[in-house]
Design an enzyme around this catalytic site. Structure first.
Site, PDB file in Angstrom:
ATOM      1  N   VAL A  42       0.917  -0.860  -0.233  1.00  0.00           N
ATOM      2  CA  VAL A  42      -0.481   0.087  -0.120  1.00  0.00           C
ATOM      3  C   VAL A  42       1.008   1.405   0.111  1.00  0.00           C
ATOM      4  O   VAL A  42       0.655   2.354  -0.759  1.00  0.00           O
ATOM      5  CB  VAL A  42      -1.038   0.227   1.016  1.00  0.00           C
ATOM      6  CG1 VAL A  42      -0.779   0.123   2.518  1.00  0.00           C
ATOM      7  CG2 VAL A  42      -2.218   1.028   1.267  1.00  0.00           C
ATOM      8  N   ASP A  43       2.055   1.123   0.491  1.00  0.00           N
ATOM      9  CA  ASP A  43       2.407   2.422   0.543  1.00  0.00           C
ATOM     10  C   ASP A  43       3.540   2.752  -1.253  1.00  0.00           C
ATOM     11  O   ASP A  43       3.503   4.273  -1.385  1.00  0.00           O
ATOM     12  CB  ASP A  43       3.994   1.709   1.547  1.00  0.00           C
ATOM     13  CG  ASP A  43       5.154   2.913   2.304  1.00  0.00           C
ATOM     14  OD1 ASP A  43       4.356   4.367   1.860  1.00  0.00           O
ATOM     15  OD2 ASP A  43       6.222   2.224   2.687  1.00  0.00           O
ATOM     16  N   THR A 131      -0.720  -6.578   8.107  1.00  0.00           N
ATOM     17  CA  THR A 131      -1.151  -7.377   7.806  1.00  0.00           C
ATOM     18  C   THR A 131      -0.812  -7.729   5.892  1.00  0.00           C
ATOM     19  O   THR A 131      -1.006  -9.303   5.685  1.00  0.00           O
ATOM     20  CB  THR A 131      -2.203  -7.907   8.051  1.00  0.00           C
ATOM     21  OG1 THR A 131      -3.351  -7.191   6.890  1.00  0.00           O
ATOM     22  CG2 THR A 131      -3.355  -7.777   9.179  1.00  0.00           C
TER      23      THR A 131
HETATM   24  P1  ADP Z   1       2.723  -4.011   6.417  1.00  0.00           P
HETATM   25  O1  ADP Z   1       4.034  -3.579   6.016  1.00  0.00           O
HETATM   26  O2  ADP Z   1       1.675  -3.411   6.571  1.00  0.00           O
HETATM   27  O3  ADP Z   1       1.799  -5.359   6.312  1.00  0.00           O
HETATM   28  P2  ADP Z   1       1.420  -4.364   3.153  1.00  0.00           P
HETATM   29  O4  ADP Z   1       1.517  -2.393   2.712  1.00  0.00           O
HETATM   30  O5  ADP Z   1       2.317  -5.231   3.002  1.00  0.00           O
HETATM   31  O6  ADP Z   1       1.653  -3.443   4.534  1.00  0.00           O
HETATM   32  O7  ADP Z   1       0.067  -4.633   3.085  1.00  0.00           O
HETATM   33  C1  ADP Z   1      -1.085  -4.022   4.593  1.00  0.00           C
HETATM   34  C2  ADP Z   1      -2.580  -4.163   3.664  1.00  0.00           C
HETATM   35  O8  ADP Z   1      -2.901  -3.648   2.622  1.00  0.00           O
HETATM   36  C3  ADP Z   1      -2.912  -5.589   2.790  1.00  0.00           C
HETATM   37  O9  ADP Z   1      -3.498  -6.264   3.480  1.00  0.00           O
HETATM   38  C4  ADP Z   1      -2.185  -5.180   1.556  1.00  0.00           C
HETATM   39  O10 ADP Z   1      -3.524  -6.281   0.461  1.00  0.00           O
HETATM   40  C5  ADP Z   1      -3.060  -4.499   1.637  1.00  0.00           C
HETATM   41  N1  ADP Z   1      -3.085  -2.989   0.461  1.00  0.00           N
HETATM   42  C6  ADP Z   1      -2.153  -3.263  -0.552  1.00  0.00           C
HETATM   43  N2  ADP Z   1      -2.498  -2.207  -1.642  1.00  0.00           N
HETATM   44  C7  ADP Z   1      -3.279  -1.592  -0.830  1.00  0.00           C
HETATM   45  C8  ADP Z   1      -4.379  -0.731  -1.473  1.00  0.00           C
HETATM   46  N3  ADP Z   1      -3.862   0.404  -3.081  1.00  0.00           N
HETATM   47  N4  ADP Z   1      -5.817   0.361  -0.753  1.00  0.00           N
HETATM   48  C9  ADP Z   1      -5.267  -0.422   0.063  1.00  0.00           C
HETATM   49  N5  ADP Z   1      -5.098  -1.733   0.756  1.00  0.00           N
HETATM   50  C10 ADP Z   1      -3.741  -2.032   0.166  1.00  0.00           C
END
Ligand code: ADP
Length: 188
Positions: A42-43, A131
């Site tokens: 998501v980052d 997650t």
């Molecule tokens: P972390 O490193 O905190 O686990 P991640 O980005 O790997 O963060 O994943 C956190 C959640 O965000 C996961 O459930 C992932 O599927 C979700 N995610 C990824 N891209 C997006 C998006 N564009 N919008 C909402 N959620 C997302």
């Protein structure tokens, strides 16, 4: 009330399946890492959609304050996003549950809400922090996420909408089950 919503005082806590970068809310929360320099998941999606100004601001924060500790959050503008602000929260990496993960995850949510309220924001969208790449089991993380937000909304009256934007149906289903339990706890 549909089973993806909960009324908490004047506020609504809701769950949707979707992409957080496309939400029409005043602030979205990023699942960042301590470097604040962007990453995958998501980052990466937030920085891609929001444009370079968000990373520029993160760099300035890094220069002034160093890394963002786990469980804490910082706030920047929203760049090209609809949201005016991005709150970069650092969740814990899952180490099996004995490394204070639950307290740290709750802190990431609470500190994000505090920054939002401090900026005068009325609506906030969260992803499922920790997650994805950080490996926190969704069933455990969802209970902490929703309980922490519920507790905050019960004592803070300024935020009127908190939306969890879950990226896939499975995560959404687990959050919906957790929301049911949080709703039951709310009843007198
Ligand atoms: P972390 O490193 O905190 O686990 P991640 O980005 O790997 O963060 O994943 C956190 C959640 O965000 C996961 O459930 C992932 O599927 C979700 N995610 C990824 N891209 C997006 C998006 N564009 N919008 C909402 N959620 C997302």
């Amino acid at each position: 009330m549909p089973d993806n919503q909960l009324e908490i005082g004047k506020a609504i806590l809701s769950l949707v399946v979707g992409d957080i970068t496309r939400q029409d809310v005043e602030a979205i929360v990023n699942a960042a890492n301590t470097s604040l320099m962007g990453g995958g998941g998501v980052d990466g999606a937030i920085h891609r959609a929001g444009g370079p100004s968000i990373l520029e601001e993160c760099k300035r924060i890094r220069e002034e304050s160093g890394r963002c500790p786990t469980g804490q959050a910082v706030i920047t503008g929203g760049g090209n996003l609809k949201a005016r602000f991005v709150i970069h929260a650092v969740g814990p990496v899952w180490h099996g549950g004995g490394a204070n993960e639950a307290t740290v995850l709750a802190g990431a949510y609470r500190n994000s809400l505090q920054l939002a309220a401090g900026a005068g924001v009325l609506s906030v969208a969260f992803p499922s922090i920790s997650t994805g790449a950080y490996g926190y089991p969704v069933a455990l993380a969802s209970a902490i996420a929703l309980t922490t937000v519920k507790d905050f909304l019960r004592q803070d009256s300024s935020i009127t909408e908190v939306r969890f934007v879950l990226f896939d149906e499975h995560t959404y289903d687990v959050y919906r089950d957790a929301l049911k339990k949080v709703g039951t706890q709310l009843k007198p």
